[in-house]
Write an enzyme that holds these catalytic residues in place. Structure first.
Site, PDB file in Angstrom:
ATOM      1  N   SER A 139       0.867  -1.190   0.000  1.00  0.00           N
ATOM      2  CA  SER A 139       0.000   0.000   0.000  1.00  0.00           C
ATOM      3  C   SER A 139       0.898   1.234   0.000  1.00  0.00           C
ATOM      4  O   SER A 139       2.092   1.144   0.313  1.00  0.00           O
ATOM      5  CB  SER A 139      -0.838  -0.012   1.276  1.00  0.00           C
ATOM      6  OG  SER A 139      -1.471   1.226   1.501  1.00  0.00           O
ATOM      7  N   TYR A 152      -1.827  -0.152  10.628  1.00  0.00           N
ATOM      8  CA  TYR A 152      -1.877  -0.576   9.212  1.00  0.00           C
ATOM      9  C   TYR A 152      -0.561  -0.225   8.532  1.00  0.00           C
ATOM     10  O   TYR A 152       0.006  -1.046   7.802  1.00  0.00           O
ATOM     11  CB  TYR A 152      -3.057   0.113   8.531  1.00  0.00           C
ATOM     12  CG  TYR A 152      -3.300  -0.322   7.092  1.00  0.00           C
ATOM     13  CD1 TYR A 152      -3.550  -1.653   6.769  1.00  0.00           C
ATOM     14  CD2 TYR A 152      -3.302   0.618   6.053  1.00  0.00           C
ATOM     15  CE1 TYR A 152      -3.786  -2.049   5.453  1.00  0.00           C
ATOM     16  CE2 TYR A 152      -3.540   0.237   4.739  1.00  0.00           C
ATOM     17  CZ  TYR A 152      -3.774  -1.099   4.441  1.00  0.00           C
ATOM     18  OH  TYR A 152      -4.008  -1.488   3.132  1.00  0.00           O
TER      19      TYR A 152
END
Ligand code: NAP
Length: 254
Positions: A139, A152
Protein backbone atom coordinates in the site's frame (compact mmCIF):
# COMPACT_ATOMS: atom_id res chain seq x y z
CA UNK A 1 0.98 -25.92 -20.76
CA UNK A 2 -1.24 -23.51 -18.83
CA UNK A 3 0.56 -21.49 -16.18
CA UNK A 4 -0.96 -21.42 -12.73
CA UNK A 5 -1.49 -18.22 -10.73
CA UNK A 6 -2.40 -18.19 -7.05
CA UNK A 7 -4.31 -15.22 -5.67
CA UNK A 8 -4.91 -14.90 -1.94
CA UNK A 9 -7.85 -12.88 -0.66
CA UNK A 10 -9.70 -13.69 -3.90
CA UNK A 11 -13.18 -13.65 -2.35
CA UNK A 12 -13.65 -9.88 -2.73
CA UNK A 13 -12.23 -6.57 -3.93
CA UNK A 14 -8.79 -6.45 -5.52
CA UNK A 15 -8.20 -10.19 -5.15
CA UNK A 16 -11.42 -11.17 -6.95
CA UNK A 17 -10.74 -8.64 -9.73
CA UNK A 18 -7.18 -9.96 -10.07
CA UNK A 19 -8.39 -13.56 -10.27
CA UNK A 20 -10.84 -12.63 -13.05
CA UNK A 21 -8.20 -10.66 -14.93
CA UNK A 22 -5.48 -13.31 -14.68
CA UNK A 23 -7.94 -15.97 -15.87
CA UNK A 24 -8.73 -13.72 -18.85
CA UNK A 25 -4.96 -13.51 -19.48
CA UNK A 26 -4.89 -17.31 -19.79
CA UNK A 27 -3.71 -18.41 -16.35
CA UNK A 28 -5.40 -21.21 -14.45
CA UNK A 29 -6.16 -19.37 -11.22
CA UNK A 30 -6.19 -20.84 -7.73
CA UNK A 31 -8.52 -18.46 -5.93
CA UNK A 32 -7.80 -18.64 -2.20
CA UNK A 33 -9.64 -17.13 0.79
CA UNK A 34 -11.69 -18.23 3.78
CA UNK A 35 -15.19 -17.65 2.31
CA UNK A 36 -15.56 -20.57 -0.06
CA UNK A 37 -19.14 -19.71 -1.08
CA UNK A 38 -17.84 -16.53 -2.69
CA UNK A 39 -14.94 -18.38 -4.29
CA UNK A 40 -17.31 -20.95 -5.77
CA UNK A 41 -19.35 -18.16 -7.37
CA UNK A 42 -16.17 -16.52 -8.67
CA UNK A 43 -14.89 -19.76 -10.20
CA UNK A 44 -18.26 -20.29 -11.93
CA UNK A 45 -18.17 -16.72 -13.25
CA UNK A 46 -14.63 -17.23 -14.59
CA UNK A 47 -15.64 -20.51 -16.25
CA UNK A 48 -18.68 -18.85 -17.85
CA UNK A 49 -16.34 -16.23 -19.30
CA UNK A 50 -14.18 -18.96 -20.83
CA UNK A 51 -11.42 -19.05 -18.19
CA UNK A 52 -10.39 -21.67 -15.68
CA UNK A 53 -10.00 -21.43 -11.93
CA UNK A 54 -10.18 -23.51 -8.78
CA UNK A 55 -11.46 -22.40 -5.39
CA UNK A 56 -9.18 -23.18 -2.47
CA UNK A 57 -10.24 -22.62 1.13
CA UNK A 58 -7.28 -20.95 2.81
CA UNK A 59 -6.75 -18.97 5.98
CA UNK A 60 -3.35 -17.29 5.60
CA UNK A 61 -3.01 -17.09 9.40
CA UNK A 62 -2.90 -20.89 9.65
CA UNK A 63 0.19 -22.99 8.82
CA UNK A 64 -1.99 -26.03 8.20
CA UNK A 65 -4.35 -24.16 5.89
CA UNK A 66 -1.46 -22.69 3.90
CA UNK A 67 0.07 -26.17 3.59
CA UNK A 68 -3.26 -27.18 2.02
CA UNK A 69 -2.88 -24.35 -0.50
CA UNK A 70 0.57 -25.64 -1.43
CA UNK A 71 -0.92 -29.13 -1.93
CA UNK A 72 -3.61 -27.67 -4.19
CA UNK A 73 -0.89 -25.88 -6.14
CA UNK A 74 1.03 -29.14 -6.57
CA UNK A 75 -2.13 -30.74 -8.00
CA UNK A 76 -2.87 -27.82 -10.34
CA UNK A 77 -2.80 -28.39 -14.11
CA UNK A 78 0.50 -26.66 -14.91
CA UNK A 79 3.60 -24.95 -13.52
CA UNK A 80 3.00 -22.43 -10.74
CA UNK A 81 4.49 -19.22 -12.14
CA UNK A 82 2.65 -16.48 -10.24
CA UNK A 83 1.74 -15.82 -6.62
CA UNK A 84 -0.25 -12.71 -5.73
CA UNK A 85 -0.09 -12.06 -1.98
CA UNK A 86 -3.19 -9.91 -1.71
CA UNK A 87 -5.02 -11.10 1.44
CA UNK A 88 -4.97 -8.35 4.01
CA UNK A 89 -6.64 -5.28 5.31
CA UNK A 90 -6.91 -2.70 8.05
CA UNK A 91 -8.66 -2.73 11.40
CA UNK A 92 -9.34 0.49 13.25
CA UNK A 93 -8.29 4.11 12.78
CA UNK A 94 -7.19 4.80 16.33
CA UNK A 95 -4.13 6.75 17.36
CA UNK A 96 -1.12 4.80 18.58
CA UNK A 97 -1.92 6.12 22.07
CA UNK A 98 -5.15 4.15 22.27
CA UNK A 99 -4.99 1.62 19.43
CA UNK A 100 -6.18 -1.91 20.12
CA UNK A 101 -3.39 -4.46 20.49
CA UNK A 102 -5.80 -7.03 19.07
CA UNK A 103 -6.34 -4.97 15.92
CA UNK A 104 -2.57 -4.56 15.47
CA UNK A 105 -2.07 -8.29 15.97
CA UNK A 106 -4.74 -9.09 13.36
CA UNK A 107 -3.17 -6.69 10.84
CA UNK A 108 0.30 -8.10 11.40
CA UNK A 109 -0.85 -11.71 11.21
CA UNK A 110 -2.90 -11.38 8.01
CA UNK A 111 -0.83 -8.87 6.03
CA UNK A 112 2.70 -9.72 7.14
CA UNK A 113 2.82 -13.26 8.46
CA UNK A 114 0.21 -14.29 5.89
CA UNK A 115 2.52 -13.08 3.12
CA UNK A 116 5.44 -14.85 4.80
CA UNK A 117 3.61 -18.17 5.24
CA UNK A 118 2.20 -18.27 1.70
CA UNK A 119 5.47 -17.15 0.11
CA UNK A 120 7.49 -19.77 2.00
CA UNK A 121 5.00 -22.49 1.04
CA UNK A 122 4.91 -21.61 -2.67
CA UNK A 123 8.51 -20.55 -3.30
CA UNK A 124 9.75 -24.07 -4.19
CA UNK A 125 7.08 -24.42 -6.89
CA UNK A 126 7.68 -20.90 -8.22
CA UNK A 127 11.43 -21.52 -8.45
CA UNK A 128 10.88 -24.94 -10.04
CA UNK A 129 8.81 -23.30 -12.80
CA UNK A 130 11.98 -21.56 -13.98
CA UNK A 131 10.11 -18.25 -14.36
CA UNK A 132 8.34 -17.40 -11.12
CA UNK A 133 6.79 -14.11 -10.03
CA UNK A 134 5.80 -13.06 -6.54
CA UNK A 135 3.52 -10.05 -6.23
CA UNK A 136 3.06 -8.44 -2.83
CA UNK A 137 0.09 -6.10 -2.51
CA UNK A 138 1.29 -3.60 0.05
CA UNK A 139 0.00 0.00 0.00
CA UNK A 140 1.05 3.62 -0.08
CA UNK A 141 0.90 3.01 3.68
CA UNK A 142 3.95 0.83 3.04
CA UNK A 143 6.10 3.94 2.68
CA UNK A 144 4.20 6.74 4.38
CA UNK A 145 2.24 7.20 7.61
CA UNK A 146 -0.92 9.02 8.56
CA UNK A 147 -2.77 9.79 11.78
CA UNK A 148 -4.74 6.79 12.95
CA UNK A 149 -2.99 4.54 10.46
CA UNK A 150 -0.12 3.41 12.71
CA UNK A 151 -1.04 -0.27 12.90
CA UNK A 152 -1.88 -0.58 9.21
CA UNK A 153 1.21 1.40 8.15
CA UNK A 154 3.39 -0.76 10.43
CA UNK A 155 2.03 -3.89 8.77
CA UNK A 156 2.32 -2.51 5.24
CA UNK A 157 5.85 -1.18 5.90
CA UNK A 158 6.67 -4.75 6.99
CA UNK A 159 5.27 -6.19 3.76
CA UNK A 160 7.36 -3.68 1.84
CA UNK A 161 10.40 -4.85 3.83
CA UNK A 162 9.63 -8.44 2.88
CA UNK A 163 9.44 -7.51 -0.82
CA UNK A 164 12.80 -5.70 -0.78
CA UNK A 165 14.55 -8.35 1.27
CA UNK A 166 13.20 -11.21 -0.80
CA UNK A 167 14.33 -9.57 -4.05
CA UNK A 168 17.87 -9.42 -2.69
CA UNK A 169 17.79 -12.95 -1.32
CA UNK A 170 16.43 -14.41 -4.57
CA UNK A 171 19.07 -12.73 -6.71
CA UNK A 172 20.38 -15.30 -9.18
CA UNK A 173 17.30 -17.50 -8.91
CA UNK A 174 14.44 -17.42 -11.44
CA UNK A 175 11.87 -15.63 -9.27
CA UNK A 176 11.15 -11.92 -9.49
CA UNK A 177 9.46 -9.90 -6.74
CA UNK A 178 7.01 -7.10 -7.50
CA UNK A 179 5.46 -4.76 -4.96
CA UNK A 180 2.15 -3.04 -5.74
CA UNK A 181 1.34 0.03 -3.65
CA UNK A 182 -2.20 1.29 -4.22
CA UNK A 183 -3.52 4.50 -2.70
CA UNK A 184 -7.25 5.02 -2.30
CA UNK A 185 -9.20 2.11 -3.81
CA UNK A 186 -12.96 1.94 -3.43
CA UNK A 187 -13.71 -1.71 -2.74
CA UNK A 188 -16.85 -3.07 -1.10
CA UNK A 189 -15.33 -4.45 2.07
CA UNK A 190 -12.01 -2.77 2.92
CA UNK A 191 -13.65 0.14 4.77
CA UNK A 192 -16.29 -2.07 6.38
CA UNK A 193 -13.57 -4.31 7.81
CA UNK A 194 -11.59 -1.27 8.97
CA UNK A 195 -14.59 0.30 10.73
CA UNK A 196 -16.13 -2.87 12.17
CA UNK A 197 -19.05 -2.88 9.70
CA UNK A 198 -19.92 0.83 10.02
CA UNK A 199 -21.00 1.65 6.43
CA UNK A 200 -21.25 5.41 7.04
CA UNK A 201 -17.66 5.65 8.27
CA UNK A 202 -16.51 3.47 5.40
CA UNK A 203 -18.32 5.64 2.82
CA UNK A 204 -16.95 8.88 4.32
CA UNK A 205 -13.42 7.93 3.22
CA UNK A 206 -14.46 8.36 -0.43
CA UNK A 207 -16.86 11.28 0.08
CA UNK A 208 -16.61 13.82 -2.74
CA UNK A 209 -13.86 11.90 -4.54
CA UNK A 210 -15.03 11.80 -8.14
CA UNK A 211 -13.17 8.72 -9.23
CA UNK A 212 -11.33 6.70 -6.63
CA UNK A 213 -9.48 3.69 -7.98
CA UNK A 214 -11.58 0.54 -8.28
CA UNK A 215 -10.43 -3.05 -7.82
CA UNK A 216 -10.12 -3.57 -11.59
CA UNK A 217 -7.60 -0.70 -11.83
CA UNK A 218 -5.27 -2.44 -9.39
CA UNK A 219 -5.87 -5.81 -11.07
CA UNK A 220 -4.84 -4.16 -14.34
CA UNK A 221 -1.56 -2.99 -12.75
CA UNK A 222 -0.87 -6.43 -11.30
CA UNK A 223 -1.62 -8.15 -14.60
CA UNK A 224 0.58 -5.71 -16.53
CA UNK A 225 3.55 -6.25 -14.21
CA UNK A 226 3.08 -10.01 -14.17
CA UNK A 227 2.83 -10.36 -17.94
CA UNK A 228 6.04 -8.44 -18.81
CA UNK A 229 8.85 -10.63 -20.16
CA UNK A 230 10.36 -12.42 -17.18
CA UNK A 231 13.66 -10.51 -17.26
CA UNK A 232 11.69 -7.25 -16.69
CA UNK A 233 11.27 -6.75 -12.94
CA UNK A 234 8.96 -3.90 -11.96
CA UNK A 235 10.28 -3.55 -8.43
CA UNK A 236 7.49 -1.34 -7.18
CA UNK A 237 4.39 0.20 -8.71
CA UNK A 238 2.68 3.06 -6.85
CA UNK A 239 -0.84 3.80 -8.10
CA UNK A 240 -3.32 6.38 -6.83
CA UNK A 241 -6.44 8.00 -8.22
CA UNK A 242 -5.89 11.30 -9.98
CA UNK A 243 -7.79 12.96 -7.13
CA UNK A 244 -5.20 11.79 -4.58
CA UNK A 245 -2.02 13.78 -5.16
CA UNK A 246 -0.58 12.48 -1.89
CA UNK A 247 -1.76 10.66 1.23
CA UNK A 248 -3.24 13.82 2.73
CA UNK A 249 -3.91 15.74 -0.49
CA UNK A 250 -7.25 14.46 -1.76
CA UNK A 251 -9.36 16.59 -4.07
CA UNK A 252 -13.00 16.39 -2.92
CA UNK A 253 -15.96 18.07 -4.57
CA UNK A 254 -18.45 19.00 -1.86
N1 NAP B 1 -8.88 -0.76 -0.66
C1 NAP B 1 -7.84 0.03 -0.53
O1 NAP B 1 -7.96 1.27 -0.47
C2 NAP B 1 -6.44 -0.55 -0.50
C3 NAP B 1 -5.36 0.33 -0.69
C4 NAP B 1 -4.06 -0.19 -0.64
C5 NAP B 1 -3.84 -1.52 -0.41
N2 NAP B 1 -4.91 -2.36 -0.21
C6 NAP B 1 -4.61 -3.76 0.07
O2 NAP B 1 -5.15 -4.55 -0.97
C7 NAP B 1 -5.50 -5.84 -0.46
C8 NAP B 1 -6.94 -6.14 -0.82
O3 NAP B 1 -7.76 -5.10 -0.31
P1 NAP B 1 -9.29 -4.93 -0.73
O4 NAP B 1 -9.57 -3.47 -0.76
O5 NAP B 1 -9.60 -5.77 -1.90
O6 NAP B 1 -10.00 -5.49 0.59
P2 NAP B 1 -11.15 -6.58 0.84
O7 NAP B 1 -12.20 -6.50 -0.22
O8 NAP B 1 -11.54 -6.44 2.28
O9 NAP B 1 -10.39 -7.96 0.60
C9 NAP B 1 -9.58 -8.57 1.55
C10 NAP B 1 -9.43 -10.03 1.19
O10 NAP B 1 -8.54 -10.62 2.13
C11 NAP B 1 -9.09 -11.86 2.52
N3 NAP B 1 -8.63 -12.24 3.86
C12 NAP B 1 -8.77 -11.57 5.01
N4 NAP B 1 -8.27 -12.28 6.02
C13 NAP B 1 -7.82 -13.46 5.48
C14 NAP B 1 -7.24 -14.63 6.01
N5 NAP B 1 -6.98 -14.77 7.31
N6 NAP B 1 -6.91 -15.63 5.15
C15 NAP B 1 -7.18 -15.52 3.83
N7 NAP B 1 -7.72 -14.44 3.26
C16 NAP B 1 -8.06 -13.43 4.10
C17 NAP B 1 -10.59 -11.67 2.47
O11 NAP B 1 -11.23 -12.92 2.22
P3 NAP B 1 -11.97 -13.83 3.32
O12 NAP B 1 -12.58 -12.91 4.34
O13 NAP B 1 -12.99 -14.58 2.52
O14 NAP B 1 -10.91 -14.72 3.87
C18 NAP B 1 -10.74 -10.79 1.24
O15 NAP B 1 -10.87 -11.57 0.08
C19 NAP B 1 -5.21 -5.80 1.04
O16 NAP B 1 -3.93 -6.34 1.29
C20 NAP B 1 -5.22 -4.31 1.33
O17 NAP B 1 -4.47 -3.99 2.49
C21 NAP B 1 -6.19 -1.91 -0.26
Amino acid sequence: MTSVAIVTGASSGIGAATARRLAAEGFHVLAAARRTDRLTDLVAEIAAAGGSATAVACDVTSDESVAGLAEAAAAAPGPVTLLVNNAGGARGLDPVESGSVGDWQWMYDVNVLGTLRVTQALLPALAASGAGTIVIVSSTAGFTVYEGGGGYAAAKHAQTAIAGTLRLELSGRPVRVIEIDPGMVKTDEFGLVRFGGDADKAAAVYAGVAEPLVAEDVADCIAWCATRPHHVNVDRLVVRPLAQADQHKVHRVT
